[in-house]
Scaffold this motif. Structure first.
Motif, PDB file in Angstrom:
ATOM      1  N   ASP A  79       0.837  -1.206   0.000  1.00  0.00           N
ATOM      2  CA  ASP A  79       0.000   0.000   0.000  1.00  0.00           C
ATOM      3  C   ASP A  79       0.869   1.252   0.000  1.00  0.00           C
ATOM      4  N   ASN A  80       1.928   1.196   0.774  1.00  0.00           N
ATOM      5  CA  ASN A  80       2.850   2.331   0.832  1.00  0.00           C
ATOM      6  C   ASN A  80       3.462   2.589  -0.554  1.00  0.00           C
ATOM      7  N   GLU A  81       3.880   1.526  -1.221  1.00  0.00           N
ATOM      8  CA  GLU A  81       4.465   1.659  -2.559  1.00  0.00           C
ATOM      9  C   GLU A  81       3.416   2.132  -3.573  1.00  0.00           C
ATOM     10  N   LYS A  82       2.194   1.650  -3.434  1.00  0.00           N
ATOM     11  CA  LYS A  82       1.114   2.111  -4.311  1.00  0.00           C
ATOM     12  C   LYS A  82       0.872   3.604  -4.122  1.00  0.00           C
ATOM     13  N   ASN A  83       0.868   4.025  -2.871  1.00  0.00           N
ATOM     14  CA  ASN A  83       0.664   5.450  -2.582  1.00  0.00           C
ATOM     15  C   ASN A  83       1.795   6.292  -3.168  1.00  0.00           C
ATOM     16  N   LYS A  84       3.014   5.790  -3.054  1.00  0.00           N
ATOM     17  CA  LYS A  84       4.145   6.514  -3.649  1.00  0.00           C
ATOM     18  C   LYS A  84       3.969   6.625  -5.163  1.00  0.00           C
ATOM     19  N   LEU A  85       3.561   5.533  -5.768  1.00  0.00           N
ATOM     20  CA  LEU A  85       3.359   5.531  -7.211  1.00  0.00           C
ATOM     21  C   LEU A  85       2.218   6.468  -7.608  1.00  0.00           C
ATOM     22  N   ILE A  86       1.145   6.441  -6.858  1.00  0.00           N
ATOM     23  CA  ILE A  86       0.007   7.326  -7.141  1.00  0.00           C
ATOM     24  C   ILE A  86       0.423   8.784  -6.992  1.00  0.00           C
ATOM     25  N   ASN A  87       1.163   9.089  -5.937  1.00  0.00           N
ATOM     26  CA  ASN A  87       1.631  10.460  -5.740  1.00  0.00           C
ATOM     27  C   ASN A  87       2.547  10.902  -6.880  1.00  0.00           C
ATOM     28  N   TYR A  88       3.404   9.993  -7.290  1.00  0.00           N
ATOM     29  CA  TYR A  88       4.297  10.313  -8.414  1.00  0.00           C
ATOM     30  C   TYR A  88       3.489  10.593  -9.684  1.00  0.00           C
ATOM     31  N   LEU A  89       2.507   9.742  -9.946  1.00  0.00           N
ATOM     32  CA  LEU A  89       1.671   9.939 -11.134  1.00  0.00           C
ATOM     33  C   LEU A  89       0.859  11.230 -11.041  1.00  0.00           C
ATOM     34  N   LYS A  91       1.778  13.942  -9.459  1.00  0.00           N
ATOM     35  CA  LYS A  91       2.729  15.028  -9.731  1.00  0.00           C
ATOM     36  C   LYS A  91       2.976  15.162 -11.235  1.00  0.00           C
ATOM     37  N   GLN A  92       3.112  14.026 -11.898  1.00  0.00           N
ATOM     38  CA  GLN A  92       3.342  14.061 -13.349  1.00  0.00           C
ATOM     39  C   GLN A  92       2.133  14.663 -14.072  1.00  0.00           C
ATOM     40  N   LEU A  93       0.912  14.293 -13.622  1.00  0.00           N
ATOM     41  CA  LEU A  93      -0.295  14.853 -14.230  1.00  0.00           C
ATOM     42  C   LEU A  93      -0.400  16.357 -13.991  1.00  0.00           C
ATOM     43  N   ASP A  94      -0.060  16.786 -12.768  1.00  0.00           N
ATOM     44  CA  ASP A  94      -0.077  18.219 -12.479  1.00  0.00           C
ATOM     45  C   ASP A  94       0.932  18.959 -13.356  1.00  0.00           C
ATOM     46  N   LYS A  95       2.062  18.343 -13.520  1.00  0.00           N
ATOM     47  CA  LYS A  95       3.104  18.937 -14.374  1.00  0.00           C
ATOM     48  C   LYS A  95       2.587  19.065 -15.810  1.00  0.00           C
ATOM     49  N   LYS A  96       1.963  18.028 -16.298  1.00  0.00           N
ATOM     50  CA  LYS A  96       1.417  18.053 -17.668  1.00  0.00           C
ATOM     51  C   LYS A  96       0.290  19.072 -17.781  1.00  0.00           C
ATOM     52  N   ASP A  97      -0.548  19.170 -16.742  1.00  0.00           N
ATOM     53  CA  ASP A  97      -1.631  20.158 -16.757  1.00  0.00           C
ATOM     54  C   ASP A  97      -1.079  21.575 -16.817  1.00  0.00           C
TER      55      ASP A  97
END
Length: 180
Positions: A79-89, A91-97
């Motif tokens: 779950d911790n790794e999933k949360n890290k991955l979700i947070n990373y994604l 951030k990437q979406l915010d960057k793209k936006d």
């Protein structure tokens, strides 16, 4: 020495991508992160992490399930790794936006500039047409003035009739040129 280093082939096999992709990422790195020995390129841990981050890989923790006694611990780690991955994604979406909004603003400004340019071009064409019309008017006026001037000069020539030469009654002897 080479136990901390990986070759391009090893990294490509580990990530499941082609060697060309890894080689392209290596070409973008600083040369101080790359070591060349006997024509083979070796990458250290910092180079590998930069390549992984530029390719969109996150640092996933490999968990040895034999050391974990409880399934609950494994779920919390996942779950911790999933949360890290979700947070990373995210951030990437915010960057793209933010990039998209910047591009939208740039497009709007370019459209406005295009409209202004079109307006200026229309004005230039109107002025050129006005200039052409003025030139045509001036040419026609000049032709009218020339025709009036020619008529005026023609009437003056008619008024002037040369008088006969009073000496004309006497005959002149023509001299022949060979006597000279």
């Amino acid at each position: 020495m080479t136990e901390n280093l990986k070759t391009i082939r090893e990294l490509a096999e580990e990530l499941g991508v082609s060697k060309k992709k890894i080689h392209y990422q290596v070409s973008k790195l600083d040369t101080d992160l790359i070591q060349r020995l006997d024509g083979t390129i070796y990458l250290d841990k910092s180079a590998i992490s930069k390549i992984k981050s530029s390719m969109g890989y996150t640092s996933m923790v490999r968990v040895d399930t034999s050391n974990i006694q409880n399934r609950h611990e494994l779920d919390s780690i996942l779950d911790n790794e999933k949360n890290k991955l979700i947070n990373y994604l995210k951030k990437q979406l915010d960057k793209k936006d933010s990039q998209l909004s910047t591009k939208d603003e740039q497009i709007k400004s370019l459209v406005e500039i295009n409209k202004q340019t079109q307006n200026l071009l229309d004005q230039q064409q109107m002025l050129a047409l006005q200039d052409k019309n003025l030139l045509e008017e001036y040419k026609s006026e000049i032709k009218k003035l020339k025709s009036l001037n020619i008529l005026k000069q023609g009437s003056e020539k008619d008024d002037y009739i040369p008088k006969e030469n009073p000496v004309a009654g006497t005959k002149k002897k023509k001299k022949k040129w060979w006597f000279f």
